[in-house]
Design a protein around this motif. Structure first.
Motif, PDB file in Angstrom:
ATOM      1  N   ASP A 116       0.833  -1.192   0.000  1.00 34.62           N
ATOM      2  CA  ASP A 116       0.000   0.000   0.000  1.00 34.62           C
ATOM      3  C   ASP A 116       0.878   1.256   0.000  1.00 34.62           C
ATOM      4  O   ASP A 116       1.895   1.319   0.696  1.00 34.62           O
ATOM      5  CB  ASP A 116      -0.913  -0.010   1.238  1.00 34.62           C
ATOM      6  N   LYS A 117       0.471   2.261  -0.774  1.00 32.28           N
ATOM      7  CA  LYS A 117       1.273   3.483  -0.895  1.00 32.28           C
ATOM      8  C   LYS A 117       1.355   4.239   0.423  1.00 32.28           C
ATOM      9  O   LYS A 117       2.357   4.898   0.708  1.00 32.28           O
ATOM     10  CB  LYS A 117       0.679   4.384  -1.986  1.00 32.28           C
ATOM     11  N   GLN A 118       0.308   4.146   1.242  1.00 30.62           N
ATOM     12  CA  GLN A 118       0.284   4.878   2.505  1.00 30.62           C
ATOM     13  C   GLN A 118       0.808   4.059   3.683  1.00 30.62           C
ATOM     14  O   GLN A 118       1.596   4.542   4.499  1.00 30.62           O
ATOM     15  CB  GLN A 118      -1.145   5.345   2.804  1.00 30.62           C
ATOM     16  N   ILE A 187       6.540 -12.643   2.463  1.00 29.60           N
ATOM     17  CA  ILE A 187       6.731 -12.372   1.035  1.00 29.60           C
ATOM     18  C   ILE A 187       6.435 -10.911   0.712  1.00 29.60           C
ATOM     19  O   ILE A 187       7.214 -10.238   0.025  1.00 29.60           O
ATOM     20  CB  ILE A 187       5.849 -13.309   0.188  1.00 29.60           C
ATOM     21  N   ILE A 188       5.308 -10.384   1.216  1.00 29.86           N
ATOM     22  CA  ILE A 188       4.939  -9.003   0.887  1.00 29.86           C
ATOM     23  C   ILE A 188       5.836  -8.018   1.626  1.00 29.86           C
ATOM     24  O   ILE A 188       6.068  -6.896   1.154  1.00 29.86           O
ATOM     25  CB  ILE A 188       3.447  -8.748   1.191  1.00 29.86           C
ATOM     26  N   ALA A 189       6.381  -8.421   2.776  1.00 29.63           N
ATOM     27  CA  ALA A 189       7.269  -7.538   3.535  1.00 29.63           C
ATOM     28  C   ALA A 189       8.690  -7.547   2.989  1.00 29.63           C
ATOM     29  O   ALA A 189       9.526  -6.743   3.419  1.00 29.63           O
ATOM     30  CB  ALA A 189       7.281  -7.943   5.008  1.00 29.63           C
ATOM     31  N   SER A 190       8.980  -8.434   2.031  1.00 26.64           N
ATOM     32  CA  SER A 190      10.334  -8.532   1.479  1.00 26.64           C
ATOM     33  C   SER A 190      10.728  -7.276   0.712  1.00 26.64           C
ATOM     34  O   SER A 190      11.911  -7.003   0.511  1.00 26.64           O
ATOM     35  CB  SER A 190      10.431  -9.752   0.553  1.00 26.64           C
ATOM     36  N   GLY A 191       9.726  -6.525   0.233  1.00 28.50           N
ATOM     37  CA  GLY A 191      10.000  -5.302  -0.507  1.00 28.50           C
ATOM     38  C   GLY A 191      10.090  -5.484  -2.002  1.00 28.50           C
ATOM     39  O   GLY A 191      10.129  -4.508  -2.753  1.00 28.50           O
ATOM     40  N   ASP A 192      10.105  -6.730  -2.476  1.00 29.21           N
ATOM     41  CA  ASP A 192      10.228  -6.997  -3.911  1.00 29.21           C
ATOM     42  C   ASP A 192       8.887  -7.255  -4.593  1.00 29.21           C
ATOM     43  O   ASP A 192       8.778  -7.170  -5.808  1.00 29.21           O
ATOM     44  CB  ASP A 192      11.130  -8.213  -4.144  1.00 29.21           C
ATOM     45  N   VAL A 193       7.875  -7.589  -3.804  1.00 30.90           N
ATOM     46  CA  VAL A 193       6.584  -8.012  -4.347  1.00 30.90           C
ATOM     47  C   VAL A 193       5.548  -6.906  -4.172  1.00 30.90           C
ATOM     48  O   VAL A 193       5.411  -6.338  -3.088  1.00 30.90           O
ATOM     49  CB  VAL A 193       6.104  -9.303  -3.646  1.00 30.90           C
TER      50      VAL A 193
END
Length: 218
Positions: A116-118, A187-193
């Motif tokens: 999320d952008k925010q 996975i989503i916290a990895s920064g790549d996805v």
């Protein structure tokens, strides 16, 4: 492990279903046994899968398999399989067909993650399949998450009653579900996805199975 997977397929932004499931399998999550057949390839004589089977069109350009009639279920023999694969290969933008063993029916949920952008990395949980749109019964939490966070997230949806055991039905395996939620969180916290969507995930009294999976890169 996420970065290793992405490095191998670094030129891709959207992954085919079997590619995402390979990542999930490597991370210890349960996915159906299956094989992927690319456009132009023939079905192997020995597929080493147990009937009944399900066959699904695979394409980075097809958003909804259902809308293009891209799924065949309860395939009982080789003749039905050949017919299904031939039909699915003819769908516009098809890149191949994923053949998998059919999973037993369970409680279907959705586990997703989005950047999320925010708020940054966020995990979403709710009832799966068509019910995620019908009832809009979903909850969200920031990633990365702990086991306690995951259990809290599960309890936020009204559909939690189905997981806890409802009207004499046995309770579902919350530990298996929590493991899936935590892997999606990592996975989503990895920064790549940019986005990952597991829908549906079928939960059973013992165990779980990720039936469909999508993932997009940043």
């Amino acid at each position: 492990m996420v970065k290793d997977f992405i490095e191998i397929l670094r030129d891709k932004k959207t992954f085919l279903e079997h590619e995402v499931k390979n990542l999930l399998r490597d991370r210890g999550l349960p996915v159906p046994n299956g094989i992927f057949i690319r456009i132009g390839e023939a079905i192997p004589e020995m597929i080493r899968l147990s009937y009944p089977l399900v066959a699904k069109v695979s394409s980075s350009k097809i958003v909804s398999k259902t809308e293009v009639h891209g799924v065949r279920i309860d395939i009982k023999d080789e003749d039905e399989l050949k017919k299904a694969v031939t039909e699915l290969m003819e769908i516009e933008n098809a890149e191949g067909v994923l053949i998998e063993e059919m999973a037993p029916h369970g409680v279907e949920v959705i586990v997703g993650g989005i950047k999320d952008k925010q708020f940054g990395p966020v995990v979403m949980f709710g009832l799966g399949g068509i019910f995620v749109e019908l009832f809009e019964d979903t909850a969200f939490a920031l990633a990365p998450m702990t086991g306690e966070d995951a259990l809290w997230l599960i309890r936020q949806v009204k559909g939690y009653k189905l997981i806890e055991g409802y009207r004499g039905r046995p309770p579902m395996d919350k530990d298996a579900l929590i493991k899936i939620i935590l892997e999606v969180s990592d996975i989503i916290a990895s920064g790549d996805v940019e986005e990952i969507d597991l829908n549906p995930v079928s939960i059973y009294p013992k165990g779980a199975m990720v039936l469909d999976a999508k993932m997009k890169m940043r």
